[in-house]
Motif scaffolding. Sequence first.
Motif, short mmCIF file in Angstrom:
data_model
loop_
_atom_site.label_atom_id
_atom_site.label_comp_id
_atom_site.label_asym_id
_atom_site.label_seq_id
_atom_site.Cartn_x
_atom_site.Cartn_y
_atom_site.Cartn_z
N GLY A 75 0.79 -1.23 0.00
CA GLY A 75 0.00 0.00 0.00
C GLY A 75 0.82 1.26 0.00
N GLU A 76 1.10 1.78 1.15
CA GLU A 76 1.74 3.08 1.27
C GLU A 76 3.25 3.02 1.48
N ARG A 77 3.82 1.86 1.71
CA ARG A 77 5.21 1.79 2.13
C ARG A 77 5.93 0.60 1.51
N CYS A 78 7.23 0.78 1.30
CA CYS A 78 8.10 -0.34 0.92
C CYS A 78 9.14 -0.49 2.03
N ARG A 79 9.31 -1.71 2.50
CA ARG A 79 10.32 -2.01 3.51
C ARG A 79 11.25 -3.07 2.93
N ILE A 80 12.54 -2.83 3.07
CA ILE A 80 13.56 -3.74 2.55
C ILE A 80 14.50 -4.10 3.70
N GLU A 81 14.87 -5.37 3.75
CA GLU A 81 15.78 -5.85 4.78
C GLU A 81 16.85 -6.72 4.13
N VAL A 82 18.11 -6.45 4.45
CA VAL A 82 19.24 -7.23 3.96
C VAL A 82 19.99 -7.74 5.19
N ALA A 130 15.82 4.24 8.44
CA ALA A 130 16.82 3.20 8.27
C ALA A 130 17.25 2.69 9.63
N ASP A 131 17.51 1.39 9.70
CA ASP A 131 17.90 0.74 10.95
C ASP A 131 19.08 -0.18 10.62
N PHE A 132 20.17 -0.03 11.36
CA PHE A 132 21.37 -0.84 11.15
C PHE A 132 21.67 -1.54 12.47
N ARG A 133 21.61 -2.87 12.45
CA ARG A 133 21.76 -3.63 13.71
C ARG A 133 22.69 -4.81 13.54
N ASN A 134 23.31 -5.17 14.65
CA ASN A 134 24.03 -6.44 14.72
C ASN A 134 23.07 -7.48 15.25
N ARG A 135 23.19 -8.68 14.71
CA ARG A 135 22.41 -9.82 15.19
C ARG A 135 23.44 -10.74 15.85
N PRO A 136 23.59 -10.66 17.15
CA PRO A 136 24.67 -11.39 17.84
C PRO A 136 24.80 -12.84 17.37
N GLY A 137 25.98 -13.17 16.88
CA GLY A 137 26.28 -14.52 16.41
C GLY A 137 25.71 -14.84 15.04
N ARG A 138 24.99 -13.88 14.43
CA ARG A 138 24.33 -14.16 13.15
C ARG A 138 24.60 -13.10 12.10
N GLY A 139 25.42 -12.12 12.33
CA GLY A 139 25.74 -11.11 11.32
C GLY A 139 25.06 -9.79 11.52
N ALA A 140 24.90 -9.07 10.40
CA ALA A 140 24.34 -7.72 10.42
C ALA A 140 23.00 -7.67 9.71
N MET A 141 22.21 -6.64 10.04
CA MET A 141 20.92 -6.42 9.41
C MET A 141 20.81 -4.94 9.04
N VAL A 142 20.46 -4.70 7.79
CA VAL A 142 20.16 -3.35 7.31
C VAL A 142 18.70 -3.36 6.91
N ARG A 143 17.89 -2.50 7.52
CA ARG A 143 16.46 -2.41 7.20
C ARG A 143 16.14 -0.94 6.92
N PHE A 144 15.44 -0.71 5.83
CA PHE A 144 15.06 0.65 5.50
C PHE A 144 13.70 0.65 4.83
N ASP A 145 13.00 1.77 4.94
CA ASP A 145 11.69 1.86 4.30
C ASP A 145 11.47 3.26 3.77
N LYS A 146 10.47 3.34 2.90
CA LYS A 146 10.14 4.61 2.27
C LYS A 146 8.66 4.62 1.93
N VAL A 147 8.02 5.78 2.12
CA VAL A 147 6.63 5.96 1.72
C VAL A 147 6.60 5.96 0.19
N LEU A 148 5.64 5.24 -0.37
CA LEU A 148 5.54 5.10 -1.81
C LEU A 148 4.68 6.19 -2.42
N LYS A 149 5.06 6.61 -3.61
CA LYS A 149 4.23 7.47 -4.46
C LYS A 149 3.89 6.61 -5.67
#
Length: 159
Positions: A75-82, A130-149
């Motif tokens: 709908g209104e947003r796109c969220r991406i996580e790597v 945008a959110d940048f986190r460590n996942r202890p023992g499992r690596g890193a996570m980059v999550r970001f989102d944007k309102v869609l037009k």
Amino acid sequence: MSIWWSLHLRREAASVPLARRLLLGAMETAGVDPDVSFDLSLALSEACANAVEHGGTGGPGATSPGYRVTAFLDGERCRIEVTDSGPGFPARQKRRAAPQNVLAHPTAQTPACAESGRGLGLIAELSDHADFRNRPGRGAMVRFDKVLKWREDALLRAS
């Protein structure tokens, strides 16, 4: 209507344009405004390039460990996580009363002549959150989102 997809990619440079093209194709088909699509695809490319470069060794005998890309268009947003299986982001140097697991701020000034180090800041600038986190023992996570037009002829336009 919404779109959700998840990929497990090999930690190889060729995986970055693959993820970017998949996102661009989904957003074009859905009817997302091209400027928003471009911003998100560039941010995704930076996150994927970071996972390819720093995503970890995968342990003994692994030839090319992978990383995961997940995208939600709803709908209104796109969220991406790597996410990757690497060592995670470096912790900020100990300072007065700062927790040890706090990540260095990604938008800190990086010299223009530096060959790397601007990707996380670029992701933060291109997205609404945008959110940048460590996942202890499992690596890193980059999550970001944007309102869609949406384009006028959008198939998924929010109702």
